[in-house]
Design a protein around this motif. Structure first.
Motif, PDB file in Angstrom:
ATOM      1  N   TRP A  70       0.835  -1.562   0.312  1.00  0.00           N
ATOM      2  CA  TRP A  70       0.186  -0.222  -0.233  1.00  0.00           C
ATOM      3  C   TRP A  70       1.030   1.119  -0.149  1.00  0.00           C
ATOM      4  CZ3 TRP A  70      -5.315  -0.314  -1.022  1.00  0.00           C
ATOM      5  CH2 TRP A  70      -5.671   0.097  -0.299  1.00  0.00           C
ATOM      6  N   GLY A 124      -3.087   5.869  -1.982  1.00  0.00           N
ATOM      7  CA  GLY A 124      -2.880   5.775  -0.256  1.00  0.00           C
ATOM      8  C   GLY A 124      -4.287   5.650  -0.149  1.00  0.00           C
ATOM      9  N   PHE A 126      -8.433   4.902   0.994  1.00  0.00           N
ATOM     10  CA  PHE A 126      -8.804   3.917   0.457  1.00  0.00           C
ATOM     11  C   PHE A 126     -10.807   4.062   0.224  1.00  0.00           C
ATOM     12  CE2 PHE A 126     -11.290   0.389   3.113  1.00  0.00           C
ATOM     13  CZ  PHE A 126     -11.025  -0.789   1.519  1.00  0.00           C
ATOM     14  N   ASP A 146      -5.889   2.815  -8.029  1.00  0.00           N
ATOM     15  CA  ASP A 146      -5.143   3.806  -7.259  1.00  0.00           C
ATOM     16  C   ASP A 146      -3.950   4.531  -8.395  1.00  0.00           C
ATOM     17  OD1 ASP A 146      -3.796   5.362  -5.565  1.00  0.00           O
ATOM     18  OD2 ASP A 146      -3.293   4.843  -4.457  1.00  0.00           O
ATOM     19  N   SER A 174      -5.332   8.176   3.246  1.00  0.00           N
ATOM     20  CA  SER A 174      -3.723   7.373   3.425  1.00  0.00           C
ATOM     21  C   SER A 174      -3.269   7.195   4.355  1.00  0.00           C
ATOM     22  CB  SER A 174      -2.911   7.743   2.263  1.00  0.00           C
ATOM     23  OG  SER A 174      -2.791   9.277   2.209  1.00  0.00           O
ATOM     24  N   TRP A 483     -10.135  -1.833   5.649  1.00  0.00           N
ATOM     25  CA  TRP A 483      -9.120  -2.088   4.676  1.00  0.00           C
ATOM     26  C   TRP A 483      -8.444  -3.004   5.557  1.00  0.00           C
ATOM     27  CZ3 TRP A 483      -3.672  -1.687   6.456  1.00  0.00           C
ATOM     28  CH2 TRP A 483      -2.978  -1.560   5.778  1.00  0.00           C
ATOM     29  N   GLN A 487      -7.128  -6.506   3.634  1.00  0.00           N
ATOM     30  CA  GLN A 487      -6.039  -6.813   3.072  1.00  0.00           C
ATOM     31  C   GLN A 487      -5.823  -8.346   3.607  1.00  0.00           C
ATOM     32  OE1 GLN A 487      -2.185  -5.102   4.474  1.00  0.00           O
ATOM     33  NE2 GLN A 487      -3.124  -3.813   2.494  1.00  0.00           N
TER      34      GLN A 487
END
Ligand SMILES: *[C@@H]1O[C@H](CO)[C@@H](O)[C@H](O)[C@H]1NC(C)=O
Ligand SMILES: *[C@@H]1O[C@H](CO)[C@@H](O)[C@H](O)[C@H]1NC(C)=O
Ligand SMILES: *[C@@H]1O[C@H](CO)[C@@H](O)[C@H](O)[C@H]1NC(C)=O
Ligand SMILES: *[C@@H]1O[C@H](CO)[C@@H](O)[C@H](O)[C@H]1NC(C)=O
Ligand SMILES: *[C@@H]1O[C@H](CO)[C@@H](O)[C@H](O)[C@H]1NC(C)=O
Ligand SMILES: *[C@@H]1O[C@H](CO)[C@@H](O)[C@H](O)[C@H]1NC(C)=O
Length: 540
Positions: A70, A124, A126, A146, A174, A483, A487
């Motif tokens: 990220w 970065g 989200f 992104d 971010s 987030w 991941q």
């Protein structure tokens, strides 16, 4: 090659025997550890109590890290006004047309700006994006790409006729993501647990966790270390004042204790989290496309989830993955699960599936096993249709009310005890209770589960249906956040990608639905999730 290996092997054995004769076993172990470079992990701060290399290869770990990489801000935040401000961001439609037809794709450009209105120059942030129609209770998900320069691009498929509007939310700036990442990797103890030790009438409670580093740093406190024999999974409790380690009986959630600074708190504040960003308010009108193609491929294991994976229309999810079915009546569901033994393992988001099936199918009768209402295990049977349905919580760590730890079984252990076959369906989900730990903890758990899945499929010639429910949207704080879940979800999908398993994508289903994000999605979403699942149980 072979002879070289044999020679090396013999030399090693001789070496080992010499060493064993010379040193104590402790010295031997530490000697081996020093000569093998096996302790790779993303940060040196986190101290997970295992060596990841025993579970996955360095190559795989590196590729997983690349997958969840990220972008970081280019310089250290000097003031909170430098953080991305959702009210200053903007999205626009790229070269909009007058008319659209079903099947067209809408491109949206997002520009991120800080609180002073200055455009961001790094990526970065989200975001989550969707296209929707309130009147038609229709929506679908768009992945936000992104561009790493402060702009983002979203492709949104137009999948139903009628009006549609775009919505883009900033979930976390971010800068907030950096807080989440740092907290995840550095403070595995921010959620802690309670262990209850009991002998006769004496009960003592202590702090427990999957990682002992937080209490051991600079202290000589003794710990009780519990090693699960089937999986090698570890659990630690502080040693109770007087009782022995083997008097551990109950487990429960302990509490939250994240160490978050004022700045970090402001970056994660409600006013900057999950906020719709301003943008094109136009309603695009989508015309019917006569040659609408419908999916013809069967719902079988091994399919890769597309984006979008489907769309809602009148709150009914149409999958773009495979030919799904509708299970409106109890009889339809009952016919589908007839003669099946369904074992569900995971967290409360999968318990919702169990509960949905119970209410949907009256002939499924739940047994009273006198177990915890939160963590089970539960069991329901339909002796006429020969159905057995079980749900149980996955193994520790688990945030739950006080429950016997012996009722909390690791997913891999449960699978090891199954013969499998065409009547067996295994469903699991695992993510929500891992968002507070370094990534290594989750990867280790998944690699253990994956081994068990591979063995189960192998011994049942792929006849066992293995279904993995993905993460869904929900919490947005330092203990659990979309987030963090996203991941973990990417890691999970990558690690099970080439296996004969079904991945039910509920991320898109929850992200784009009209109801607000909720760790426990509303009934209408659960119904769609379960219908998709059933389409794989009895594919047509
Ligand atoms: C050990 O592995 C790490 C991670 O891949 C690598 O950066 C490092 O150079 C290796 N060290 C040795 C001594 O091989
Ligand atoms: C858009 O659709 C409307 C209604 O069907 C039609 O009258 C109009 O000609 C269309 N415009 C274009 C540019 O295709
Ligand atoms: C209808 O959709 C199909 C498949 O998406 C596409 O190939 C075709 O061009 C579309 N037709 C019209 C008139 O837009
Ligand atoms: C950012 O990157 C995108 C994609 O490469 C490009 O189209 C856009 O012009 C760039 N914007 C800026 C402000 O550099
Ligand atoms: C909290 O975090 C600060 C800054 O990172 C650190 O200096 C402090 O020691 C931490 N406190 C605890 C109790 O961990
Ligand atoms: C099971 O599925 C895997 C992955 O799709 C495949 O490679 C393997 O050959 C299958 N095994 C059997 C016995 O069908």
């Amino acid at each position: 090659m072979r002879t070289t290996h044999q020679i090396i092997f013999i030399i090693l054995i001789i070496l080992c025997i010499t060493l064993i004769m010379k040193y104590t076993s402790f010295q031997l172990l530490s000697g081996l550890g020093a000569t093998q470079n096996t302790t790779f992990r993303p940060t040196d701060e986190s101290s997970t109590s295992f060596t990841l290399a025993d579970f996955i290869s360095l190559e795989e770990w590196t590729s997983l890290l690349a997958l969840v990489e990220w972008p970081s801000p280019t310089h250290k935040l000097s003031s909170p006004v430098e953080a991305t401000d959702p009210t200053k961001c903007l999205f626009t439609l790229v070269s909009p047309d007058v008319n659209y037809t079903v099947g067209n794709v809408l491109t949206v450009q997002v520009v991120a700006r800080d609180a002073t209105g200055k455009p961001k120059t790094h990526g970065g942030d989200f975001f989550q994006a969707k296209i929707y129609s309130t009147e038609q209770r229709a929506s679908t998900y768009g992945e936000v790409i992104d561009n790493y320069n402060g702009t983002y691009t979203v492709q949104l498929a137009l999948l139903w006729p009628g009006p549609a509007k775009v919505l883009v939310r900033l979930i976390h700036s971010s800068e907030a993501v950096q807080v989440l990442r740092r907290q995840r990797e550095q403070y595995p103890d921010k959620v802690f647990f309670t262990g209850y030790f009991k002998v006769g009438n004496v009960e003592e409670t202590v702090v427990c966790n999957a990682d002992r580093s937080a209490w051991l740093a600079g202290s000589s406190k003794s710990v009780c270390k519990f090693t699960d024999l089937g999986t090698g999974e570890l659990w630690f409790c502080q040693k109770p004042p007087s009782l022995p380690c083997d008097s551990w009986v109950h487990h429960s959630f302990g509490g939250y204790r994240a160490n978050v600074s004022t700045t970090e708190n402001s970056l994660l504040s409600k006013s900057s989290t999950d906020v719709k960003i301003p943008g094109s308010d136009v309603t695009v009108n989508v015309l019917q496309n006569i040659s609408k193609t419908s999916k013809t491929n069967k719902c079988l294991p091994g399919l890769e989830t597309p984006v979008p994976a489907g769309f809602y229309f009148q709150d009914k999810w149409t999958s773009l993955l495979c030919k799904t079915q509708s299970f409106t009546s109890a009889d339809q569901v009952s016919a589908c699960i007839k003669d099946k033994q369904i074992l569900m393992m995971g967290d409360s988001t999968l318990r919702q599936w169990f509960e949905y099936l119970l209410t949907k199918v009256p002939s499924l009768k739940k047994l009273n096993l006198h177990t915890s209402e939160q963590s089970g295990p539960f069991e329901a049977v339909d002796t006429t249709a020969n159905v057995r349905l079980e749900w149980r919580a996955h193994g520790l760590p688990l945030r739950t009310s006080k429950t016997p730890w012996a009722d909390l079984h690791y997913i891999a252990n449960e699978m090891k005890d199954l013969a499998g076959g065409e009547h067996t369906v295994v469903v699991f989900t695992i993510w929500a209770h891992f968002t507070t730990y370094p990534l290594t903890v989750y990867v280790r758990r998944l690699s253990i589960i994956r081994k068990a899945v591979i063995a189960l499929l192998q011994r049942s010639s792929n006849q066992t249906l293995v279904v993995i429910k993905s993460a869904n949207t929900g919490y947005k704080d330092v203990y659990g956040s979309d987030w963090l879940s996203w991941q973990l979800d990417r890691v999970l999908r990558a690690m099970f990608k080439d296996l004969h398993v079904v991945i039910i994508d509920v991320w898109q289903m929850t992200s784009c639905h009209s109801s607000p994000d909720n760790i426990h999605p509303p009934a209408v979403v659960i119904e769609n999730e379960v219908e998709l699942f059933l389409s794989f149980v009895c594919p047509k």
